[in-house]
Design a protein around this motif. Structure first.
Motif, PDB file in Angstrom:
ATOM      1  N   VAL A  26     -28.680  51.695  14.647  1.00  0.00           N
ATOM      2  CA  VAL A  26     -28.611  52.063  13.472  1.00  0.00           C
ATOM      3  C   VAL A  26     -27.631  52.668  13.070  1.00  0.00           C
ATOM      4  O   VAL A  26     -26.955  52.150  11.947  1.00  0.00           O
ATOM      5  N   LYS A  66     -35.302  52.357  -4.707  1.00  0.00           N
ATOM      6  CA  LYS A  66     -35.216  51.824  -3.118  1.00  0.00           C
ATOM      7  C   LYS A  66     -33.689  52.182  -2.094  1.00  0.00           C
ATOM      8  O   LYS A  66     -33.308  52.452  -1.581  1.00  0.00           O
ATOM      9  N   ARG A 137     -36.162  38.999  15.510  1.00  0.00           N
ATOM     10  CA  ARG A 137     -36.764  39.434  14.370  1.00  0.00           C
ATOM     11  C   ARG A 137     -38.355  39.489  14.077  1.00  0.00           C
ATOM     12  O   ARG A 137     -38.435  40.682  13.122  1.00  0.00           O
ATOM     13  N   LEU A 140     -39.224  43.247  15.196  1.00  0.00           N
ATOM     14  CA  LEU A 140     -38.859  44.666  13.961  1.00  0.00           C
ATOM     15  C   LEU A 140     -39.613  44.448  13.357  1.00  0.00           C
ATOM     16  O   LEU A 140     -40.007  44.501  12.447  1.00  0.00           O
ATOM     17  N   ARG A 141     -39.874  43.126  12.132  1.00  0.00           N
ATOM     18  CA  ARG A 141     -40.670  43.112  11.785  1.00  0.00           C
ATOM     19  C   ARG A 141     -42.478  43.320  11.713  1.00  0.00           C
ATOM     20  O   ARG A 141     -42.829  44.423  10.451  1.00  0.00           O
ATOM     21  N   ARG A 142     -42.756  43.126  12.966  1.00  0.00           N
ATOM     22  CA  ARG A 142     -43.373  44.341  12.859  1.00  0.00           C
ATOM     23  C   ARG A 142     -43.836  45.527  13.655  1.00  0.00           C
ATOM     24  O   ARG A 142     -44.921  46.284  13.057  1.00  0.00           O
ATOM     25  N   MET A 143     -42.379  45.874  13.982  1.00  0.00           N
ATOM     26  CA  MET A 143     -42.504  47.556  13.447  1.00  0.00           C
ATOM     27  C   MET A 143     -42.082  48.130  12.149  1.00  0.00           C
ATOM     28  O   MET A 143     -42.832  48.996  11.853  1.00  0.00           O
ATOM     29  N   LEU A 144     -41.871  47.212  11.185  1.00  0.00           N
ATOM     30  CA  LEU A 144     -42.004  47.984   9.704  1.00  0.00           C
ATOM     31  C   LEU A 144     -43.083  47.186   8.988  1.00  0.00           C
ATOM     32  O   LEU A 144     -42.852  47.848   7.711  1.00  0.00           O
ATOM     33  N   GLY A 145     -43.911  46.673   9.721  1.00  0.00           N
ATOM     34  CA  GLY A 145     -44.880  46.558   8.924  1.00  0.00           C
ATOM     35  C   GLY A 145     -45.196  45.387   7.713  1.00  0.00           C
ATOM     36  O   GLY A 145     -45.591  44.813   6.769  1.00  0.00           O
ATOM     37  N   THR A 146     -43.949  43.578   8.123  1.00  0.00           N
ATOM     38  CA  THR A 146     -43.806  43.794   7.050  1.00  0.00           C
ATOM     39  C   THR A 146     -44.419  41.840   7.229  1.00  0.00           C
ATOM     40  O   THR A 146     -43.951  41.160   7.554  1.00  0.00           O
TER      41      THR A 146
END
Length: 147
Positions: A26, A66, A137, A140-146
């Motif tokens: 980050v 946002k 990818r 990261l999506r799982r970590m973000l809940g998306t």
């Protein structure tokens, strides 16, 4: 009714290492983004706002949510980008009483240049196989809940 006391276990060494690595990624991404923005005479906040507007026109309040800042800050950023011809205000097609900010053609071009110039993430990712990039990818999506 009192909340039952839960014993919180300290994170394991692997989790701590992953958290540290995410923090480093980050920090490097932000540094690269700020540098790319400065090369285009933009602040980081201006570049982020322009990037959002390159995807779709948005009302000021939604932009503020946002960007996690006050609507008055967004107004100032939009004013500066509008003065440079990168953003314009227009009536919201769904509610003519509301104004939305939208990237101009030049604004979309600058946003695309900015995105394409980010070296930090692109170069290391290019060294990964497609399968590894897909796995990253998806993680990261799982970590973000998306996911």
């Amino acid at each position: 009714m009192p909340v039952p006391h839960r014993t919180v276990r300290p994170p394991d060494p692997l989790t701590l290492e992953v958290v540290e690595l995410i923090g480093e990624v980050v920090a490097r991404f932000h540094a690269d983004y700020e540098e790319a923005a400065a090369e285009r005479s933009l602040t980081g906040a201006q570049a982020r706002l322009l990037g959002l507007l390159a995807l779709e026109p948005l009302p000021m309040r939604r932009l503020a949510r946002k960007l996690r800042c006050e609507p008055s800050n967004v107004t100032g950023i939009v004013d500066r980008l509008e003065a440079r011809g990168l953003v314009e205000r227009r009536p919201d097609p769904d509610d003519r009483r509301v104004k939305v900010a939208a990237a101009t053609e030049e604004g979309r071009h600058v946003a695309r240049e900015l995105r394409e110039s980010l070296r930090f993430a692109r170069e290391p990712l290019a060294g990964l196989s497609e399968e590894e990039r897909i796995a990253l990818r998806d993680t990261l999506r799982r970590m973000l809940g998306t996911f």
